[in-house]
Motif scaffolding. Structure first.
Motif, short mmCIF file in Angstrom:
data_model
loop_
_atom_site.label_atom_id
_atom_site.label_comp_id
_atom_site.label_asym_id
_atom_site.label_seq_id
_atom_site.Cartn_x
_atom_site.Cartn_y
_atom_site.Cartn_z
N UNK A 195 0.83 -1.21 0.00
CA UNK A 195 0.00 0.00 0.00
C UNK A 195 0.86 1.26 0.00
N UNK A 196 1.98 1.19 0.73
CA UNK A 196 2.88 2.34 0.75
C UNK A 196 3.45 2.59 -0.64
N UNK A 197 3.83 1.49 -1.31
CA UNK A 197 4.32 1.65 -2.68
C UNK A 197 3.22 2.20 -3.58
N UNK A 198 2.00 1.67 -3.40
CA UNK A 198 0.88 2.16 -4.20
C UNK A 198 0.62 3.64 -3.93
N UNK A 199 0.75 4.02 -2.64
CA UNK A 199 0.56 5.43 -2.30
C UNK A 199 1.59 6.30 -3.01
N UNK A 205 1.47 9.69 -9.78
CA UNK A 205 0.46 9.86 -10.82
C UNK A 205 -0.35 11.13 -10.60
N UNK A 206 -0.65 11.40 -9.31
CA UNK A 206 -1.43 12.60 -9.01
C UNK A 206 -0.69 13.86 -9.46
N UNK A 207 0.62 13.87 -9.18
CA UNK A 207 1.40 15.03 -9.60
C UNK A 207 1.43 15.14 -11.13
N UNK A 208 1.60 13.98 -11.79
CA UNK A 208 1.60 14.00 -13.25
C UNK A 208 0.24 14.46 -13.79
N UNK A 209 -0.84 13.98 -13.13
CA UNK A 209 -2.19 14.38 -13.56
C UNK A 209 -2.38 15.87 -13.37
#
Length: 259
Positions: A195-199, A205-209
């Motif tokens: 989950x930490x890796x997913x976070x 991804x959020x920053x890229x988005x």
């Protein structure tokens, strides 16, 4: 003659000296006696004062004792009155107790008769109840309850015995649960790491988005500007077309009039 006079004078002087010495000794003796008498007088005065104080204290104690005696007499009178009242109440209670005892004996006689009747009816009812089916079922359930109580006691003894079968089974279950908990903890740790890796991935991804949103926002803004410009040009073209159509209509009208 002179010698005799001188001798007489010497004797007289000696006699006077002896008399003076005797008088001095007598004076000293009298002083001592007077001092002794004064001391005895002072001691007597002290004794008289002490006796006087003791007499006053004795008088005070006698007065207090007289007052105490009067109070005691008064208290004794009150006690005698209370004793007479209590004696009267005791006599009354004695008669009441005797009457209550007689009444109790009568009640006991009636109670024994009633108890004998109830016992007879109870025995008769018990004989009838034993023939009813649900009473048989009730007795069976009572026997079952007794067996369950015995099983409960055996189970409690087994629980109190560390070497009992139940305790061994419980310990085995506890060991299994511990292993399962350990496995679950390891799984949770692994999932937490995942989950930490997913976070982290989601954050990236959020920053890229966000960057893409900003970029697309700029593109969209530019497109809006272009659309607005095209719409403005379109309105201008429509107006120009309308003007041209109007001019063409007027020309056609003029041509028709010439024909």
């Amino acid at each position: 003659m002179v010698k005799q006079d001188s001798s007489s004078l010497t004797d007289a002087v000696e006699q006077v000296a002896k008399q003076q010495q005797s008088q001095t000794s007598e004076i000293e003796k009298n002083k001592k006696i007077r001092l002794h008498l004064q001391n005895e007088l002072h001691e007597l005065e002290k004794q008289i004062a002490a006796v006087s104080a003791e007499a006053k204290e004795t008088e005070r104690q006698i007065y207090q004792q007289d007052a105490t005696i009067e109070n005691t007499k008064l208290h004794c009178g009150n006690l005698e009155t209370q004793i007479r009242s209590l004696h009267t109440e005791n006599v009354k209670l004695k008669f009441d107790i005797e009457a209550a005892q007689e009444e109790l004996e009568e009640h006991m006689i009636r109670y024994n008769e009633y108890y004998a009747k109830i016992k007879f009816h109870k025995d008769s009812l018990g004989a009838v109840e034993r023939k009813w089916p649900f009473m048989t079922e009730l007795h069976e359930k009572r026997d079952l309850v007794k067996k369950l109580k015995i099983m409960k006691e055996e189970l409690m003894q087994d629980l109190q015995n560390p070497e009992g079968n139940w305790m061994k089974q419980v310990q085995e279950d506890i060991t299994k649960l511990k292993d399962k908990i350990k496995s679950v903890k390891e799984s949770i740790t692994e999932k937490s790491r995942f989950l930490e890796e997913e976070k982290q991935t989601h954050e990236k991804l959020r920053k890229e988005i966000e960057v893409q949103h900003k970029r697309y926002g700029a593109i969209l803004k530019r497109l809006h500007c272009q659309v607005n410009k095209l719409q403005s040009n379109r309105r201008q073209w429509q107006w120009n077309i309308q003007q041209l159509e109007k001019t063409a209509a007027e020309l056609k009208k003029c041509i028709g009039m010439k024909d």
